[in-house]
Design an enzyme around this catalytic site. Structure first.
Site, PDB file in Angstrom:
ATOM      1  N   ASP A  42       0.804  -1.208  -0.014  1.00 47.03           N
ATOM      2  CA  ASP A  42       0.024   0.044   0.006  1.00 47.03           C
ATOM      3  C   ASP A  42       0.813   1.343   0.120  1.00 47.03           C
ATOM      4  O   ASP A  42       1.751   1.567   0.980  1.00 47.03           O
ATOM      5  CB  ASP A  42      -0.907  -0.061   1.157  1.00 47.03           C
ATOM      6  CG  ASP A  42      -1.901   1.240   1.197  1.00 47.03           C
ATOM      7  OD1 ASP A  42      -1.736   1.725   0.069  1.00 47.03           O
ATOM      8  OD2 ASP A  42      -2.764   1.270   2.120  1.00 47.03           O
ATOM      9  N   ASP A  92      -0.832   5.828  -7.059  1.00 48.28           N
ATOM     10  CA  ASP A  92      -1.247   4.795  -5.726  1.00 48.28           C
ATOM     11  C   ASP A  92      -1.669   3.384  -6.272  1.00 48.28           C
ATOM     12  O   ASP A  92      -2.279   3.271  -7.109  1.00 48.28           O
ATOM     13  CB  ASP A  92      -2.469   5.430  -5.250  1.00 48.28           C
ATOM     14  CG  ASP A  92      -3.025   4.508  -4.075  1.00 48.28           C
ATOM     15  OD1 ASP A  92      -2.140   4.242  -3.166  1.00 48.28           O
ATOM     16  OD2 ASP A  92      -4.252   4.331  -3.921  1.00 48.28           O
TER      17      ASP A  92
END
Length: 498
Positions: free
Chosen positions: A181, A378
């Site tokens: 992440d 991301d």
């Protein structure tokens, strides 16, 4: 009569010329040799979609081989740091989906993705509004029992559980699947004894079996860096909460983290979660790769890190590399950091083109500023989100050059979809991201036209957002090695370097 006949002939001739000119202009607009195109392989995309529904992870050992060196190592980048590399896989190669048709699988992914985007927007707003860590208190939450009934197959509640790596925790090390992440900083792993732990693939980490397990004190720098913390018997406690009420709570500790056969790092701060609620798809925990002080990248003092995300419907693998530099031939873009929130990786996106023609957007629309505007890269967000004005311009430019493709109704957050059930392949206008200094990255067609069912419906895989934060998601990153040169504030995009 002759005059009338001649007049009619002239009118007919003028009409024919006008109509022919219209057809010529219309056809030229669609088929102009100046329009750059790429091929979407419809049949292979649909075949892969069907394969992921029937794929049995038990028949495949995705992490059987561990890399000693990254796949692409720039030896001139730095000789003073250790290079670490671990395998990287999509969720499909770890657990068999419970979905029986591809459309419900896609819809569940998109639902998680929306939660993920909301979480990032909330993080940004808290930072912009100057909310202090002391004002953030643990919130009691409940997960409905039906949501917990099949935790392994329901996906990461945070929307970031599409890609996993395998790292070692403790000494002697035990290997665990961990979610990657780039949008968060705190690393954590489920720990015995469990007050409440969800089901995971590996045995739950036992702190008493590790010689390097060490609780963090309440007055330590690591403890004070947590957004939510508490103190019990002089030991630091942590809590990380996610967008849908999922959370992890436990002791904040330091441990040894090992990267296959390529080395290990002692004293990495991470959460040892004894009370964990959520749907993390069998992962033992999460590796925070953001830019904050508690992230794995910051703690191991990485000068760079890179990953290549394989197709989410693929059982293939790639690597997550640290300190390997940028591959030769990378498309370079500026990497920027916000003074308001240091977790996010902002990138200097200036615009796009469709079919080789620039899309008209206001200058500076994507510039980063103190109001939270800008574009981040991301790996946890699936679908690229663009400010509504930019999205509308991009979509309209694409629609204008795909008028020969049969359209169909939208699906979920997608408003532009096509019925390609009768095609085995189609040529579509190339979509490219543009960065500063004339640099651009052409996307493969499968990174912006994706199947949403098994029958041939493909949708334009971008979405608008009312937030000032735009996000380059993992669908657009698939098949591209994304390298974060932290030492030199650059992001590199390298096609075919997986």
């Amino acid at each position: 009569m002759a005059s009338s006949s001649s007049s009619s002939s002239n009118h007919f001739l003028l009409f024919s010329i006008s109509f022919f000119s219209f057809l010529l202009t219309f056809t030229f607009a669609r088929l102009s040799p100046q329009t750059t195109t790429t091929t979407l392989h419809v049949s292979s995309s649909l075949k892969q979609a069907q394969h992921i529904l029937s794929f049995d992870p038990q028949s495949f050992k995705p992490f059987a081989q561990t890399q000693n060196q990254p796949l692409f190592f720039n030896s001139s980048f730095s000789s003073s740091v250790s290079v670490f590399s671990v395998p990287l896989h999509s969720r499909g190669s770890l657990h068999k989906t419970h979905h029986t048709d591809y459309k419900t699988l896609v819809l569940s992914r998109l639902e998680r993705d929306s939660s993920r985007v909301d979480l990032l927007a909330t993080k940004l707003q808290l930072a912009l509004n100057g909310v202090q860590k002391s004002e953030l208190q643990p919130l009691p939450t409940e997960i409905q029992s039906e949501e917990l009934s099949t935790p392994i197959i329901s996906g990461a509640s945070q929307g970031s559980g599409e890609y996993f790596s395998r790292v070692g925790i403790g000494n002697p090390d035990k290997q665990y699947y961990m979610v990657l992440d780039t949008g968060s900083d705190v690393n954590w792993i489920q720990c015995e004894p469990c007050t409440d732990c969800y089901q995971q693939s590996d045995p739950i980490f036992n702190p008493s079996a590790s010689s390097t397990y060490s609780p963090v004190s309440c007055g330590s720098r690591q403890c004070s860096s947590l957004e939510v913390s508490a103190c019990r018997s002089g030991k630091c406690l942590y809590q990380v909460s996610y967008g849908d009420g999922s959370y992890t709570v436990g002791e904040f500790v330091t441990e040894t983290v090992s990267f296959g056969n390529s080395g290990n790092i002692n004293g990495v701060a991470l959460g040892c979660g004894h009370d964990n609620e959520g749907l993390f798809v069998g992962a033992a925990g999460l590796l925070g790769l953001g830019g904050g002080s508690l992230s794995l990248t910051s703690q191991i003092k990485a000068t760079s890190f890179s990953y290549c995300l394989v197709d989410r419907d693929s059982a293939g693998s790639s690597t997550l590399d640290f300190n390997s530099g940028l591959p030769a031939g990378s498309v370079i873009a500026p990497l920027m950091r916000s003074r308001k929130i240091n977790t996010f990786y902002y990138v200097g996106l200036t615009g796009f083109s469709v079919g080789g023609q620039p899309v008209k957007i206001p200058p500076g629309l994507f510039d980063m500023n103190d109001s939270g505007d800008g574009v981040i890269v991301d790996c946890g967000t699936a679908i690229t989100r663009l400010q509504t004005q930019a999205y509308n311009s991009l979509r309209d430019a694409f629609v204008k050059l795909t008028q020969d493709l049969p359209t169909t109704s939208g699906v979920a957050l997608f408003d532009t979809c096509y019925d390609l059930s009768s095609r085995s392949s189609v040529k579509v206008p190339t979509v490219a991201f543009h960065f500063g200094n004339g640099k651009s990255l052409d996307l493969p067609a499968k990174n912006y036209l994706i199947p949403v069912d098994s029958s041939g419906t493909f949708c334009f895989a971008f979405a608008p957002t009312s937030s000032s934060l735009s996000i380059i998601g993992n669908v657009q990153q698939q098949g591209t090695r994304v390298s974060f040169d932290l030492a030199n504030n650059r992001v590199g995009f390298s096609s075919h370097k997986c």
